[in-house]
Structure formats: structure tokens, C-alpha cells
Enzyme design. Structure first.
Site, PDB file in Angstrom:
ATOM      1  N   LYS A 140       1.604   1.805  16.355  1.00 25.87           N
ATOM      2  CA  LYS A 140       2.843   1.754  15.719  1.00 25.87           C
ATOM      3  C   LYS A 140       3.053   2.902  14.930  1.00 25.87           C
ATOM      4  CE  LYS A 140       4.891  -0.948  11.879  1.00 25.87           C
ATOM      5  NZ  LYS A 140       4.966  -2.277  11.040  1.00 25.87           N
ATOM      6  N   GLN A 141       1.925   3.409  14.232  1.00 25.53           N
ATOM      7  CA  GLN A 141       1.965   4.338  13.184  1.00 25.53           C
ATOM      8  C   GLN A 141       0.618   5.023  12.917  1.00 25.53           C
ATOM      9  OE1 GLN A 141       2.750   1.201  10.228  1.00 25.53           O
ATOM     10  NE2 GLN A 141       1.330   2.224   9.026  1.00 25.53           N
TER      11      GLN A 141
ATOM     12  N   TRP B 296       0.612  -1.289   0.117  1.00 24.27           N
ATOM     13  CA  TRP B 296      -0.156  -0.205   0.109  1.00 24.27           C
ATOM     14  C   TRP B 296       0.773   1.073  -0.129  1.00 24.27           C
ATOM     15  CZ3 TRP B 296      -2.247   2.891   4.769  1.00 24.27           C
ATOM     16  CH2 TRP B 296      -1.197   2.847   5.677  1.00 24.27           C
ATOM     17  N   ASP B 297       2.144   1.210   0.257  1.00 28.41           N
ATOM     18  CA  ASP B 297       2.902   2.044   0.163  1.00 28.41           C
ATOM     19  C   ASP B 297       2.898   2.998  -1.106  1.00 28.41           C
ATOM     20  OD1 ASP B 297       3.713   0.047   2.063  1.00 28.41           O
ATOM     21  OD2 ASP B 297       5.633   1.137   2.541  1.00 28.41           O
TER      22      ASP B 297
ATOM     23  N   GLU C 212       0.075  -2.054  12.804  1.00 27.82           N
ATOM     24  CA  GLU C 212       0.376  -3.684  12.748  1.00 27.82           C
ATOM     25  C   GLU C 212       0.623  -4.170  14.141  1.00 27.82           C
ATOM     26  OE1 GLU C 212       1.783  -4.349   8.223  1.00 27.82           O
ATOM     27  OE2 GLU C 212       3.073  -3.466   9.471  1.00 27.82           O
TER      28      GLU C 212
END
EC number: 3.2.1.107
Length: 655
Positions: free
Chosen positions: A456-457, A258-259, A388
Site C-alpha cells: 500500500k505505502q 501515527w500521522d 495496511e
């Protein structure tokens, strides 16, 4: 090389191809060593300066001869002498690979030639790519004869999937050498690329350098496309570490995530519609693989691979991500939607099979959701969110929101193409659960998320951008504050840019700038190469982080939002940036150059040869409208507004 992988299933990784130009220049004398990466010309150079001579080694991947690598050596006397000057080229090249069984072929026009096939295909019975290398042999020494002031040598490598293509590229390189246009043609292509786009800030030099670096590495990872070139070429997508990384057990194996669609694509799409279409075409080419993925999950439609290579069949080494990281489907469709809103190019969705992608994903969501009679909502259970750190959760707020967005676009596209959509698409979009805490007024990351739990993000904050999920400023603020406090400081590089962008939305430029400064921990000097994590670990040349950083400035400082029938803007600069210049913004066939200060906005529309463009106007929140005429500029006090097509009613569609 794009599209060359070895290994099946979860062992699939980018095929390692040896480089005949892997040579270090040695002079045998003590001298000043200089290393330079010129991002405007796309050239890396190593210079040695001694008391008697200067030796320059230049390396570049040719921009418009995309299968050519070039090394040039220049020896130049500083002092007049009757003695010859000799340098060494220490080569580490070996014509072998653990992934490709190379064998010798007859020399071609003075060049060595090897070819080989990968050891295995990514799917049983699939194609095993063949690679051909033709190169100018690198001699161990080079000598500048006595009484000669300077001399130069050029070495070529042509790499291709067939003998005919390799020979053709090698011939092109030789022809350019003969005309003296090898490096000049490469530099002209880069100049044209930079003319097409640039982001420059005045007042923050470190920020400016980082922006140039991000643009350079991203553009260098996308294919060469010009007016004469078709987008129908072999393009294998962009992985988090680019083409130079991704061998076995390294940098995500060179797979596409998906990056590409969420983090790298938006900035590219705003400047280069042809490159954007190439990204979408990659997803079209993997459509059959996405169909296989869905079937293996017991679902209908399409499930795009969490980790994709050539076929589109998921090659993730761990099944849990393949089965649960479902938001990839919505991420892909959001990219298609943004492209349509920027270009109104329906041909992609008609003959280009884009409609199959959009509708196939909609069918997947229909088969994957479950109806909950208790709350009268559709649920998506057992997923991994963008964060994640959590597995097998129900109703990831980002996953459900991006699924809703893709279903709505499927309905919209049906109307555009005069098709009748299945009623389930709109029904699910209307009734899908979007987790929300009415007491704390924030969006829990998923069902059962406890405030204060580490993440995480960037995840929930992506609801505001890029999803533009409707919410009040209070809720947007609560989401930002809630998750900023618990986000892992060593998380991936794109995270803080999204928080910065959120604060810019709320008018808090200085808070945004402090968060944007965190990104600089990921920038490795001297060549502005990004690492995945702030401590320097993780994926090298992390294009994902660069993409997130670019978006923070390109969409944050300008307030650009790609919306239905309009390109919205709401500019805001931090105190340490006195002006922002964004050149080459593409919208509905026009290229625009923007200059933003704390007081004023100036928009210039470039002249175009195309007759298939729309007449555009600026509509300001103050109520003023300004016609945008090619070759002319308009200026207005800094304020929100939007660009839209000029219609007979002098109005724009609602969002």
C-alpha cells in the site's frame, strides 16, 4: 475546535460547530472576482471589482488570539458618485448542530451568545465538552453611504469551552478593533512564525510553492506558542485532515494517528522545539488511556491508541487496527527520542512525565513479545504493519525495528536519569527478530512476504529513514528497488517522498527527484491543498502527505539526521535546484540558517538572548572543524559532516 468530540467508542468524531461567519458576499453587479490565500499573512480574501466600486471580504483565524475568527468587509468607491452602494451577505449559518445541543444565552456587548454540550462522551461516564460561541451578528446587507469614499466592517466569533473564556476572547477582539490592531497583530504573529522557519529552493518554482503551502497548513494546525506562553494549554493533537475536517464518517473522524508523530512532527521539531513539546505533551495527557488500552489487550505498560481523541482510549471504529497496529507505540517514542536529541531537555522526562511514557512502552513490548526457542529470537506476532494491505502477520520488520529502537531509548533514558532498567529491555532489543533475506539481500516486510506482492505505502523503506536501521548501501538499494516496483500508485501521499529520501541517501538525486515529482499529483490547485490519494480522493487537506513531502526536502536535500549527540548532514541537490535555503533550524538552543548549493554550504548562527545554550562546532568528514559563533557565518565545500557540542576534548560522542 480542538478537543471537542461527540460519540462514544468507535462512533467518536470531531464535534460539528456552526460558523456564524459562513457568509458569501454578493454585489448584484457583474464584476471581476478574485480569490487569494496569502500564506505569509494567514489571510484569505474574496475581492469583487466592478466599474463603480471594489468590495473585499477578508477571513482569518487569529494567530495569537487562537479562539477568535474574524471577517472584515471593505467597500471602496472607484468612481465619485452621490449614490449609496449596497452589497448582500448571504449567510448559511444556523445556530444548531447534530453533535451539540445549543441554546441561547444573553447577548454580550452587542454579540449573540449560544452554548451547548456534546450529546455523548467518548468513554462511559466521561466528560461531555461544553462549547460557547459569542459573535457579532452578520447583517444581510452593508451600505456605503452616498458621498463617502470607503467604509469597513468587522465581525468577530469567539469560541471557547467556558463562558468566561469566550467573553475574554471576545473582549480581546473588541479591544484590538478599537486600537486598529486586530489584523496587524495577526499578521505580526505570522511574520514571526515565518521568521522562525522557512524552506526555499531556487530553480524549481512549483516545488517552492508546494513547500510554502505545506509549511503554512502544518503551522496553521499547531497551537500558538511564544516566549511568554506556556506549552501547558489545551492541545488536542493534529489529525490527518486538520481541525476543519473530521465529522462523522469523514476524514478519519478527526482522530489523531501515527500521522502526527511520524509524518508531521519531525519537520516541526527541527524548527520549533516548543511546538514539538506540545505534541509530546498531548501523548503525556493520554497516558492513562494508553494504560487502559494495554490492560484490555492483556498486556502491561502503555499501548497508545491507533486512533486517539481526548482520553487516549482507542476510539478506532474497527478493533482489528486497535489490537494489531502496534507500531504506533514505537512511533510515539521515536518522537520523544528525537526531541531529546535536539534539545537535551531532560525536564520533560523528569517532572514532565516523559519517562513514564518511554518506560511504559518498553514494559508493553516486554509483555507482548514471545520467545522462539528454535531461532533464539523474540517475535511479535499477529500485527498490522504500516502497509495496511496485510493483517495478522508475524514480525513486521518496521514494527519490530521501531520496538527495538524504543527499548534502546528506554535503557538510554534510564542511564540519563540514574535509574536501573529491567534487564529484559536490553535483552529483547538485542534479540528481537528483524526479518532479512540473506539470498536476495533485502528486508521482507514480514514473515512470509513474497517478493512482488503489492504493498500500500512506504513501510520497509522507513527502516532507512526515520529509523536509521543499520544496513549496507547495497541492502538499502535493494529495499528501495524491491518495494518501489510494487507500491500502489494510488497509495497515500507521503509514500513517494520516503522513496525519494532513500535515493538521496544513496547519492542518486535525479532518481529521487523523479519520485518526488509524483507527489505533485496530490497537490490540488490553486491553494496547494493536498488530497490523500493521487486521484484526488481520500482525506482532504491531507497534512500527513504534506509532512512526508516536507521531510523529503528538509531531510533529503540536506541529509539532516537527528542522532545522539549530533545533527548529521550530507547535502545533495538535484540538477533543477540551484540552491536551497533552510532558515531556523533549532539545535541545542541555537537557531541556524543554512544555504546549500552544488559547491558550497553556508551556516549562520543567529544571536540569542538565552544563556542556556551550548557552544557548537561543525565537524566535517574531511577532518576540518569550524566553530559556530552566534551572529557569524561559516562556509565550507559541500560534503558530509555533523554539528555537535564543543567539548574540552574537541570531539563528539559516537552515534
Amino acid at each position: 475546535m480542538g478537543g471537542v468530540y461527540n460519540g462514544d467508542g468507535g462512533t467518536c468524531h470531531r464535534g460539528n460547530i456552526p460558523c456564524p461567519l459562513a457568509a458569501q458576499m454578493k454585489t448584484g453587479e457583474v464584476g471581476r472576482q478574485l480569490y487569494e490565500l496569502n500564506m505569509h499573512t494567514g489571510v484569505f480574501s474574496h475581492t469583487v471589482v466592478t466599474s463603480d466600486f471594489e468590495a473585499i471580504q477578508v477571513l482569518y483565524a487569529h494567530r495569537n488570539q487562537s479562539n477568535l475568527l474574524v471577517m472584515e468587509i471593505l467597500l471602496k468607491r472607484i468612481k465619485t458618485s452621490a449614490e449609496p452602494i449596497t452589497i448582500q451577505l448571504e449567510s448559511s449559518f444556523k445556530p444548531q448542530s447534530e453533535d451539540i445541543a445549543f441554546q441561547n444565552a444573553p447577548d454580550y456587548k452587542g454579540g449573540r451568545h449560544i452554548f451547548g454540550q456534546t450529546a455523548s462522551s467518548e468513554v462511559p461516564g466521561g466528560v461531555r465538552p461544553v462549547v460557547h460561541l459569542i459573535w457579532t451578528p452578520v447583517t444581510p446587507t452593508l451600505t456605503l453611504p452616498a458621498n463617502q469614499s470607503q467604509s469597513s466592517w468587522t465581525f468577530l466569533v469567539a469560541v471557547a469551552r467556558s463562558n468566561e473564556s469566550a467573553q475574554s476572547f471576545y473582549d480581546s477582539g473588541l479591544a484590538l478593533i478599537n486600537t486598529g490592531d486586530l489584523r496587524p497583530s495577526h499578521q505580526r504573529s505570522w511574520a514571526e512564525l515565518w521568521k522562525g522557519s522557512s524552506i526555499e529552493v531556487i530553480g524549481a518554482e512549483s516545488l517552492n510553492r508546494a513547500l510554502i503551502g505545506c509549511m503554512f497548513y502544518l503551522l496553521g494546525s499547531f497551537p500558538y506558542v511564544n516566549k511568554e506562553a506556556s506549552a501547558a494549554f489545551e492541545f488536542g493533537g493534529v489529525s490527518p485532515g486538520g481541525l476543519s475536517n473530521g465529522s462523522e464518517d469523514e476524514d478519519y473522524h478527526g482522530h489523531v494517528f501515527w500521522d502526527q508523530d511520524t509524518w508531521m512532527y519531525p519537520s516541526i521539531a527541527l524548527f520549533y522545539p516548543a511546538l514539538a513539546r506540545a505534541v509530546l505533551q498531548y501523548r503525556v495527557e493520554t497516558l492513562e488511556g494508553a494504560q487502559v488500552n494495554a490492560q484490555q489487550m492483556g498486556c502491561k505498560g502503555l499501548k497508545f491508541a491507533w486512533e486517539s481523541a481526548v482520553t487516549g482510549v482507542d476510539v478506532c471504529p474497527e478493533d482489528v487496527y486497535s489490537q494489531q497496529e502496534l507500531h504506533i507505540n514505537g512511533d510515539v517514542i521515536l518522537a520523544f527520542q528525537q526531541y531529546y536529541y535536539l534539545t537535551q531537555d531532560l525536564e520533560l522526562f523528569q517532572s514532565g512525565r516523559g519517562s513514564e511514557v518511554v518506560w511504559g512502552v518498553a514494559d508493553f513490548w516486554v509483555s507482548r513479545v514471545t520467545w522462539d526457542s528454535a531461532d533464539q529470537q523474540y517475535h511479535i506476532k499477529g500485527v498490522i504493519p504500516p502497509d495496511e494491505y496485510y493483517f495478522t502477520v508475524d514480525n513486521s520488520v518496521f514494527t519490530n525495528a521501531v520496538a527495538q529502537r524504543s527499548l534502546e531509548f528506554a535503557v538510554e533514558l534510564s542511564a540519563l536519569l540514574a535509574e536501573v532498567p529491567p534487564p529484559a529491555w536490553q535483552d529483547i532489543a538485542d534479540k528481537i527478530k528483524i526479518p532479512f533475506d540473506p539470498e536476495l539481500k533485502f528486508h521482507p516486510e514480514f514473515d512470509g512476504y513474497k517478493p512482488g506482492n503489492k504493498v500500500k505505502q512506504a513501510d520497509v523503506v522507513l527502516l532507512g529513514f526515520p529509523l536509521a536501521f543499520p544496513m549496507s548501501p547495497e541492502i538499502r538499494r535493494n529495499d528501495l528497488e524491491m518495494y518501489e516496483a510494487v507500491t500502489d500508485p494510488l497509495g497515500p501521499a507521503m509514500t513517494w517522498g520516503m522513496f525519494a529520501l532513500g535515493w538521496l541517501e544513496l547519492g542518486e538525486a535525479e532518481k529521487a527527484q523523479k519520485l518526488l515529482q509524483k507527489c505533485f499529483k496530490n497537490v490540488q490547485k490553486p491553494f496547494q491543498v493536498w488530497s490523500e490519494s493521487a486521484d484526488g480522493s481520500g482525506c482532504v487537506n491531507f497534512l500527513t502527505g504534506m509532512g512526508g513531502f516536507l521531510q523529503a526536502v528538509l531531510f533529503g536535500y540536506t541529509g539532516f539526521r537527528v542522532q545522539k549527540e549530533q545533527l548529521a548532514f550530507s547535502p545533495l541537490l538535484p540538477l533543477d535546484v540551484s540552491a536551497l535555503s533552510v532558515k531556523g533550524v533549532c539545535y541545542l538552543g541555537h537557531k541556524m540558517d543554512w544555504t546549500i548549493t552544488s559547491e558550497e554550504v553556508k551556516v549562520s548562527v543567529r544571536k540569542t538572548d538565552s544563556k542556556e545554550t551550548f557552544t557548537l562546532q561543525v565537524v566535517l568528514n574531511s577532518g576540518s572543524t569550524l566553530l559556530l559563533t552566534p551572529g557569524q557565518s561559516v562556509s565550507f565545500p559541500r560534503q558530509p559532516g555533523h554539528i555537535c557540542q564543543l567539548k574540552s576534548s574537541s570531539s563528539c560522542w559516537p552515534i
